[in-house]
Design a protein around this motif. Sequence first.
Motif, short mmCIF file in Angstrom:
data_model
loop_
_atom_site.label_atom_id
_atom_site.label_comp_id
_atom_site.label_asym_id
_atom_site.label_seq_id
_atom_site.Cartn_x
_atom_site.Cartn_y
_atom_site.Cartn_z
N LEU A 146 0.82 -1.21 0.00
CA LEU A 146 0.00 0.00 0.00
C LEU A 146 0.85 1.26 0.00
N GLY A 147 0.29 2.32 -0.59
CA GLY A 147 0.91 3.63 -0.48
C GLY A 147 1.77 4.02 -1.67
N GLY A 148 1.85 3.17 -2.68
CA GLY A 148 2.74 3.46 -3.79
C GLY A 148 2.13 4.31 -4.88
N ALA A 149 0.87 4.73 -4.69
CA ALA A 149 0.18 5.43 -5.77
C ALA A 149 0.87 6.74 -6.13
N GLY A 150 1.49 7.37 -5.13
CA GLY A 150 2.15 8.64 -5.37
C GLY A 150 3.28 8.52 -6.39
N ALA A 159 2.50 -5.23 10.38
CA ALA A 159 2.10 -6.12 9.30
C ALA A 159 1.69 -5.36 8.03
N VAL A 160 1.40 -4.06 8.17
CA VAL A 160 0.91 -3.31 6.99
C VAL A 160 2.01 -3.29 5.93
N HIS A 187 1.74 7.16 5.30
CA HIS A 187 1.41 7.26 3.87
C HIS A 187 0.70 6.00 3.40
N ALA A 188 1.18 4.83 3.85
CA ALA A 188 0.56 3.57 3.43
C ALA A 188 -0.89 3.51 3.91
N LEU A 189 -1.17 4.08 5.09
CA LEU A 189 -2.54 4.06 5.63
C LEU A 189 -3.41 5.16 5.04
N GLY A 190 -2.78 6.27 4.64
CA GLY A 190 -3.57 7.45 4.32
C GLY A 190 -3.61 7.83 2.85
N ASP A 191 -2.64 7.38 2.06
CA ASP A 191 -2.64 7.77 0.65
C ASP A 191 -3.71 6.96 -0.09
N VAL A 214 -3.25 -7.93 7.63
CA VAL A 214 -2.91 -6.62 8.20
C VAL A 214 -3.58 -6.41 9.55
N GLY A 215 -4.50 -7.28 9.95
CA GLY A 215 -5.16 -7.06 11.23
C GLY A 215 -6.30 -8.03 11.44
N ARG A 216 -7.13 -7.74 12.45
CA ARG A 216 -8.23 -8.61 12.82
C ARG A 216 -9.51 -7.82 12.96
N VAL A 217 -10.62 -8.48 12.68
CA VAL A 217 -11.93 -7.91 12.96
C VAL A 217 -12.26 -8.21 14.42
N VAL A 218 -12.74 -7.21 15.15
CA VAL A 218 -13.10 -7.39 16.56
C VAL A 218 -14.54 -6.89 16.76
N ASP A 219 -15.08 -7.12 17.98
CA ASP A 219 -16.41 -6.60 18.28
C ASP A 219 -16.42 -5.09 18.14
N ARG A 220 -17.57 -4.55 17.78
CA ARG A 220 -17.67 -3.12 17.52
C ARG A 220 -17.20 -2.28 18.72
#
Length: 311
Positions: free
Chosen positions: A163-167, A221-222, A239-243, A274-280
């Motif tokens: 992720l994040g390579g679009a720039g 892990a991202v 950048h990887a999270l926000g771009d 990259v992660g886990r789903v948890v209760d709301r």
Amino acid sequence: MNRPTEDALVDEVRALLASDDALLVPPGHDCGAVELEGGVVVATTDALVEGVHFAPGTPWEAVGAKALLVNLSDLAAAAALPVGFEAAVVAPPDRAAEALPALARGLADVARRFACPCLGGDLNAGPGPVVVAVTVVGRPGPGGLVTRAGARAGDVLSVTGPLGGAGAGRHLAPRPRLEEAQTLVRHGVPHAMMDLSDGLGLDLARLARASGVGAWLDADAVPVHPDVVATARGSALEHALGDGEDFELLVAHAPLAATDTARLAAEGVTLLPVGRVVDRERGLRLRHGDETVPLVARGWDHLRAQDAEGA
Ligand SMILES: [Mg+2]
């Protein structure tokens, strides 16, 4: 004046357009879908604005290609397949003659590659920047459609690439993950899925909201694209999270055995957890080792014209 976030404004419009019709997939996912006698029709639409989604001076072939590719990415997110597209272009009269044929060449190239023929279009004169709006009609793949709404606590969250390579220029030719989505569905993998257009931080918040769950991302892990470098605006991870404009798939799925992962890899699909789903109630958080911090839903908000914090 305090402008609403893009998501808040879209919510307001969605409420005004809500209908009682029994839609197979209502607005709020990557594609809508309606069931007809004899089949299901899927549709999605996206507009590109000169100066916002592409820089003035960008070759029109590339703009035409991108206008169709971003819509095909939404079809992939729903595990749908293309049927055809329509394009509407607004351009100043003195630029139309130069822009249109090249735009059409770009559209035609992608249309051929993905078997998505042109069904029609519309050309309008306008005073300002060129706008290219494309609508793609599709159909469910053999395994049926996937939405953003099926993630459940305990699921793994994975992405199909770094992720994040679009720039670094990749954003002009995103590769819609149509085949990958079909492979994932054939193996019964996705509980929920979306394509990453506005940044993992903001898009994950949207998937979690649609599914009524929380999500914890694992910072280590991202997968950060090798072209991403830290800037004054943020670290490489930020950048990887926000771009925006990664156009990888974000998939919520049951934990996979190593043999499942290997089978998918043999068919050309890499799933990077990259992660886990948890209760709301456990919210949206970013985990660094033993510590977690609130995951600020950062990403591309079109109304705030910059990477902004979502609602
Ligand atoms: Mg999308």
